[in-house]
Motif scaffolding. Structure first.
Motif, mmCIF file in Angstrom:
data_model
loop_
_atom_site.group_PDB
_atom_site.id
_atom_site.type_symbol
_atom_site.label_atom_id
_atom_site.label_comp_id
_atom_site.label_asym_id
_atom_site.label_seq_id
_atom_site.Cartn_x
_atom_site.Cartn_y
_atom_site.Cartn_z
ATOM 1 N N ILE A 161 1.481 -2.416 -0.594
ATOM 2 C CA ILE A 161 1.492 -3.674 0.160
ATOM 3 C C ILE A 161 2.474 -3.585 1.319
ATOM 4 C CG2 ILE A 161 2.084 -6.129 0.041
ATOM 5 C CD1 ILE A 161 1.047 -6.101 -2.854
ATOM 6 N N ILE A 162 3.660 -3.066 1.064
ATOM 7 C CA ILE A 162 4.672 -2.968 2.110
ATOM 8 C C ILE A 162 4.223 -2.016 3.211
ATOM 9 C CG2 ILE A 162 7.003 -2.061 2.560
ATOM 10 C CD1 ILE A 162 7.809 -3.378 -0.115
ATOM 11 N N LEU A 163 3.605 -0.903 2.826
ATOM 12 C CA LEU A 163 3.041 -0.002 3.831
ATOM 13 C C LEU A 163 2.035 -0.744 4.705
ATOM 14 C CD1 LEU A 163 2.271 2.738 5.124
ATOM 15 C CD2 LEU A 163 0.684 3.057 3.220
ATOM 16 N N THR A 164 1.141 -1.495 4.079
ATOM 17 C CA THR A 164 0.105 -2.218 4.828
ATOM 18 C C THR A 164 0.717 -3.258 5.752
ATOM 19 O OG1 THR A 164 -1.424 -1.904 2.972
ATOM 20 C CG2 THR A 164 -1.996 -3.592 4.588
ATOM 21 N N GLU A 180 -9.996 -3.301 7.412
ATOM 22 C CA GLU A 180 -9.189 -2.093 7.545
ATOM 23 C C GLU A 180 -7.886 -2.218 6.756
ATOM 24 O OE1 GLU A 180 -10.458 -3.821 9.990
ATOM 25 O OE2 GLU A 180 -11.860 -2.496 11.058
ATOM 26 N N ALA A 181 -7.256 -3.403 6.807
ATOM 27 C CA ALA A 181 -5.989 -3.600 6.100
ATOM 28 C C ALA A 181 -6.190 -3.501 4.588
ATOM 29 C CB ALA A 181 -5.388 -4.956 6.471
ATOM 30 N N LEU A 185 -4.509 -0.765 2.034
ATOM 31 C CA LEU A 185 -3.738 -1.181 0.864
ATOM 32 C C LEU A 185 -4.267 -0.520 -0.403
ATOM 33 C CD1 LEU A 185 -2.663 -4.868 0.215
ATOM 34 C CD2 LEU A 185 -3.299 -3.346 -1.635
ATOM 35 N N ILE A 186 -5.582 -0.507 -0.566
ATOM 36 C CA ILE A 186 -6.180 0.046 -1.786
ATOM 37 C C ILE A 186 -5.929 1.551 -1.879
ATOM 38 C CG2 ILE A 186 -8.377 0.525 -2.925
ATOM 39 C CD1 ILE A 186 -9.323 -2.224 -1.835
ATOM 40 N N LYS A 255 -8.596 -10.397 -0.525
ATOM 41 C CA LYS A 255 -9.649 -11.424 -0.563
ATOM 42 C C LYS A 255 -10.323 -11.556 0.792
ATOM 43 C CE LYS A 255 -8.121 -14.395 -4.372
ATOM 44 N NZ LYS A 255 -7.681 -15.758 -4.767
ATOM 45 N N ALA A 256 -9.545 -11.520 1.864
ATOM 46 C CA ALA A 256 -10.135 -11.601 3.201
ATOM 47 C C ALA A 256 -10.984 -10.365 3.489
ATOM 48 C CB ALA A 256 -9.030 -11.742 4.248
ATOM 49 N N GLY A 257 -10.529 -9.210 3.007
ATOM 50 C CA GLY A 257 -11.304 -7.991 3.216
ATOM 51 C C GLY A 257 -12.675 -8.054 2.556
ATOM 52 N N ARG A 258 -12.757 -8.657 1.379
ATOM 53 C CA ARG A 258 -14.041 -8.782 0.677
ATOM 54 C C ARG A 258 -15.004 -9.693 1.415
ATOM 55 N NH1 ARG A 258 -15.074 -11.082 -3.721
ATOM 56 N NH2 ARG A 258 -16.802 -9.708 -4.289
#
Length: 307
Positions: A161-164, A180-181, A185-186, A255-258
């Motif tokens: 998460i911190i990397l993202t 992309e974010a 993260l994943i 959630k936004a990515g989905r």
């Protein structure tokens, strides 16, 4: 015993290498100009400058500099940012790592209040979101007599998460590039992407800092040394509330990515089935992160101090 000693030696070597990386980052950041992106530069003019910088000739760039509304100092600052790939402060919403609390404030009655009491997440105050978290028993199929020890898995997730957040310059900007974010993260977390389980902090850190792991390739590709990221993980882990805020911001990104447009493919599209499977996988990952949020809150409610 020999294997443990070898693991410890490898870990110490990685820490030494990370310290050297951190020194290089500090030296690099110290060379950046301190001018802030203020002034009367319009968004249209900024985008025109960036477009010419990417596609134009040096002569066109010199001519554009001469005709811009920037002062010589601001022109120098933006030119340095373009040449060194640091234009995020000019084109993105302002962001500062919120876990780096101000430790220089005087220790008087006005500063005795919890420094984390003001924390908010995107759209809601942190306390309001914590009240909405389902009990841990709702996420667990078994009824354990005590909470499982998931601290080392949590370090893995917080690292991703911190990397993202660093790569996308905060949660707000990450939500503007949610697909992309979320993908970043994943892939930066083996717990989320591969369902890894860590039994010790050394095991978790060795994997994160290993050149063979997928996490390092993600971090190095985006220019963030592990020393900086792990230091930030340590800062976040000093407070349950900081951990909760980080997890909520990661959850918002997932959630936004989905819901992103990249999943809206027609049935005949050759990538339709691949993206359908990916969306299903991301749904499971969202549920997993909600599980860790509930676990973290349960530990806080139980009065457990260490993370």
């Amino acid at each position: 015993a020999k294997e443990q000693l070898a693991d410890t030696q490898r870990l110490l070597q990685k820490v030494y290498q990370s310290q050297r990386e951190q020194e290089e980052v500090v030296n690099h950041l110290a060379e950046r100009p301190v001018f802030q992106p203020t002034g009367n530069l319009s968004q249209e003019e900024l985008l025109r400058i960036l477009r010419v910088a990417e596609q134009g000739t040096p002569e066109e760039m010199d001519q554009l500099w001469m005709s811009s509304s920037l002062s010589p100092q601001m022109r120098q600052s933006l030119d340095h940012a373009i040449r060194n790939g640091h234009v995020e402060d000019w084109v993105l919403e302002p962001w500062h790592p919120w876990w780096r609390l101000d430790l220089s404030a005087p220790n008087d009655d006005d500063h005795n209040e919890d420094e984390t009491s003001h924390l908010e997440t995107v759209g809601k105050p942190l306390d309001e979101r914590l009240l909405e978290v389902a009990p841990f028993s709702k996420h667990s199929t078994r009824k354990p007599t005590s909470l499982p020890d998931l601290r080392f898995n949590l370090v893995d997730i917080l690292y991703s998460i911190i990397l993202t957040l660093h790569v996308y310059h905060g949660a707000t900007n990450a939500l503007d590039n949610s697909f992309e974010a979320a993908d970043t993260l994943i892939h930066a977390s083996r717990v989320l992407s591969r369902d890894a389980r860590w039994s010790s902090l050394e095991q978790c850190l060795m994997t994160i800092t290993s050149q063979e792991s997928g996490t390092t390739s993600v971090a190095s590709n985006h220019g963030w040394p592990n020393a900086v990221l792990l230091e930030d993980v340590a800062l976040v882990c000093q407070s349950h509330r900081l951990v909760a805020k980080a997890l909520f911001e990661g959850l918002d990104i997932l959630k936004a990515g989905r819901k992103s447009k990249e999943f809206n493919l027609e049935d005949g599209d050759p990538n339709h089935d691949i993206m359908k499977d990916k969306k299903t996988q991301w749904r499971r990952i969202v549920k997993k992160l909600e599980f860790y949020i509930s676990w973290t809150k349960q530990r806080q409610d139980a009065g457990v101090q260490d993370l």
